[in-house]
Design a protein around this motif. Structure first.
Motif, PDB file in Angstrom:
ATOM      1  N   TYR A 298       0.872  -1.167   0.000  1.00 17.70           N
ATOM      2  CA  TYR A 298       0.000   0.000   0.000  1.00 17.70           C
ATOM      3  C   TYR A 298       0.912   1.221   0.000  1.00 17.70           C
ATOM      4  O   TYR A 298       1.583   1.511   0.994  1.00 17.70           O
ATOM      5  CB  TYR A 298      -0.932   0.018   1.204  1.00 17.70           C
ATOM      6  CG  TYR A 298      -1.746   1.292   1.276  1.00 17.70           C
ATOM      7  CD1 TYR A 298      -2.622   1.628   0.255  1.00 17.70           C
ATOM      8  CD2 TYR A 298      -1.616   2.169   2.340  1.00 17.70           C
ATOM      9  CE1 TYR A 298      -3.356   2.799   0.287  1.00 17.70           C
ATOM     10  CE2 TYR A 298      -2.352   3.344   2.392  1.00 17.70           C
ATOM     11  CZ  TYR A 298      -3.210   3.646   1.358  1.00 17.70           C
ATOM     12  OH  TYR A 298      -3.928   4.819   1.394  1.00 17.70           O
ATOM     13  N   ASN A 299       0.963   1.896  -1.112  1.00 15.97           N
ATOM     14  CA  ASN A 299       1.815   3.071  -1.249  1.00 15.97           C
ATOM     15  C   ASN A 299       1.018   4.314  -0.883  1.00 15.97           C
ATOM     16  O   ASN A 299       0.122   4.721  -1.613  1.00 15.97           O
ATOM     17  CB  ASN A 299       2.365   3.160  -2.677  1.00 15.97           C
ATOM     18  CG  ASN A 299       3.275   1.995  -2.996  1.00 15.97           C
ATOM     19  OD1 ASN A 299       4.197   1.706  -2.249  1.00 15.97           O
ATOM     20  ND2 ASN A 299       3.018   1.310  -4.088  1.00 15.97           N
ATOM     21  N   LEU A 300       1.354   4.888   0.268  1.00 11.14           N
ATOM     22  CA  LEU A 300       0.652   6.051   0.778  1.00 11.14           C
ATOM     23  C   LEU A 300       0.818   7.263  -0.134  1.00 11.14           C
ATOM     24  O   LEU A 300      -0.038   8.139  -0.178  1.00 11.14           O
ATOM     25  CB  LEU A 300       1.191   6.417   2.168  1.00 11.14           C
ATOM     26  CG  LEU A 300       1.211   5.283   3.189  1.00 11.14           C
ATOM     27  CD1 LEU A 300       2.151   5.601   4.311  1.00 11.14           C
ATOM     28  CD2 LEU A 300      -0.184   5.038   3.699  1.00 11.14           C
ATOM     29  N   LYS A 301       1.920   7.287  -0.858  1.00 12.67           N
ATOM     30  CA  LYS A 301       2.225   8.433  -1.714  1.00 12.67           C
ATOM     31  C   LYS A 301       2.504   7.924  -3.120  1.00 12.67           C
ATOM     32  O   LYS A 301       3.358   7.063  -3.324  1.00 12.67           O
ATOM     33  CB  LYS A 301       3.448   9.156  -1.167  1.00 12.67           C
ATOM     34  CG  LYS A 301       3.806  10.418  -1.867  1.00 12.67           C
ATOM     35  CD  LYS A 301       3.145  11.596  -1.215  1.00 12.67           C
ATOM     36  CE  LYS A 301       3.703  12.892  -1.782  1.00 12.67           C
ATOM     37  NZ  LYS A 301       3.031  14.039  -1.250  1.00 12.67           N
ATOM     38  N   ALA A 302       1.773   8.439  -4.084  1.00  9.36           N
ATOM     39  CA  ALA A 302       2.001   8.132  -5.500  1.00  9.36           C
ATOM     40  C   ALA A 302       2.018   9.455  -6.256  1.00  9.36           C
ATOM     41  O   ALA A 302       1.077  10.233  -6.163  1.00  9.36           O
ATOM     42  CB  ALA A 302       0.899   7.219  -6.034  1.00  9.36           C
ATOM     43  N   GLU A 303       3.105   9.700  -6.967  1.00 10.44           N
ATOM     44  CA  GLU A 303       3.252  10.935  -7.716  1.00 10.44           C
ATOM     45  C   GLU A 303       3.393  10.602  -9.193  1.00 10.44           C
ATOM     46  O   GLU A 303       4.410  10.044  -9.613  1.00 10.44           O
ATOM     47  CB  GLU A 303       4.460  11.728  -7.219  1.00 10.44           C
ATOM     48  CG  GLU A 303       4.296  12.180  -5.780  1.00 10.44           C
ATOM     49  CD  GLU A 303       5.475  12.978  -5.269  1.00 10.44           C
ATOM     50  OE1 GLU A 303       6.553  12.922  -5.898  1.00 10.44           O
ATOM     51  OE2 GLU A 303       5.311  13.647  -4.245  1.00 10.44           O
ATOM     52  N   GLY A 304       2.371  10.901  -9.964  1.00 14.22           N
ATOM     53  CA  GLY A 304       2.342  10.540 -11.377  1.00 14.22           C
ATOM     54  C   GLY A 304       2.537  11.737 -12.289  1.00 14.22           C
ATOM     55  O   GLY A 304       2.279  12.881 -11.914  1.00 14.22           O
ATOM     56  N   ASN A 305       2.985  11.449 -13.501  1.00 15.17           N
ATOM     57  CA  ASN A 305       3.179  12.472 -14.517  1.00 15.17           C
ATOM     58  C   ASN A 305       2.666  11.920 -15.841  1.00 15.17           C
ATOM     59  O   ASN A 305       3.006  10.799 -16.217  1.00 15.17           O
ATOM     60  CB  ASN A 305       4.657  12.844 -14.624  1.00 15.17           C
ATOM     61  CG  ASN A 305       4.907  13.888 -15.691  1.00 15.17           C
ATOM     62  OD1 ASN A 305       5.204  13.552 -16.828  1.00 15.17           O
ATOM     63  ND2 ASN A 305       4.788  15.148 -15.330  1.00 15.17           N
TER      64      ASN A 305
END
Length: 194
Positions: A113-120
């Protein structure tokens, strides 16, 4: 900073498990890697998907059948049709639970479970930044190769749920629901220290 707090939390949980069971201190480095690409000559279309998942975990029980640790993931896709490229990439981090289904630890599964996901996301001159969270589940067979090194294959399911979007390079975000998901096979590599 949040990643450091997450790492400290996982180490504290592992230390607590070790105090309950003195042998519950197995350390493992767990990774999944994949790369897929294809091209369709008829429609002049190409696509690729790639990524990795890296975890550092410690045993929660005496035999380290259950493990908890920190996880870092990076995923990406590239689609091109008629000269127009569409790219998506993400960098995620969070916690991962790893369990083994047999006593020799060749069959295993993982849930991150990835609490932080930063997409582009980029398409031509348009570029969007997304923020949210992600989940990744994998299951597979990974036999011992030699001296604590395990190698095998996994089937993984990944889904990113972004709830914020920026159109100005990350200066300001607005509410937006975006979902990216796919299923893929991966190569599994692990080193387990007892």
């Amino acid at each position: 900073m949040k990643f450091i707090k997450l790492l400290v939390f996982c180490l504290l949980v592992s230390a607590f498990a070790t105090s309950l069971s003195p042998r519950a201190n197995a350390l493992m480095l767990d990774s999944n890697l994949f790369y897929l690409s294809d091209s369709l000559d008829i429609t002049d279309q190409t696509f690729s998907r790639h990524g990795f998942d890296l975890s550092l975990a410690m045993g929660l029980d005496q035999d380290a059948m259950l493990n908890l640790g920190v996880n870092v993931s990076a995923m990406g896709t590239m689609d091109e049709a008629s000269g127009t490229e569409v790219k998506w990439s993400t960098f995620d981090y969070g916690v991962k639970f790893i369990a083994f289904l047999d006593r020799v630890k060749t069959w295993g599964l993982g849930l991150a479970y990835n609490l932080k996901a930063e997409g582009n996301w980029k398409s031509g001159a348009t570029e969007l930044d997304w923020r949210g969270s992600s989940v990744k589940f994998d299951i597979g067979y990974n036999p011992l190769v030699f001296n604590g090194f395990y190698f095998g294959v996994r089937l993984s399911y990944y889904v990113a749920l972004y709830n914020e979007e920026s159109i100005d390079g990350g200066s300001s975000y607005s509410s937006k629901d975006v979902k990216r998901s796919f299923i893929y096979p991966s190569i599994y590599l692990s080193y387990r220290l007892k």
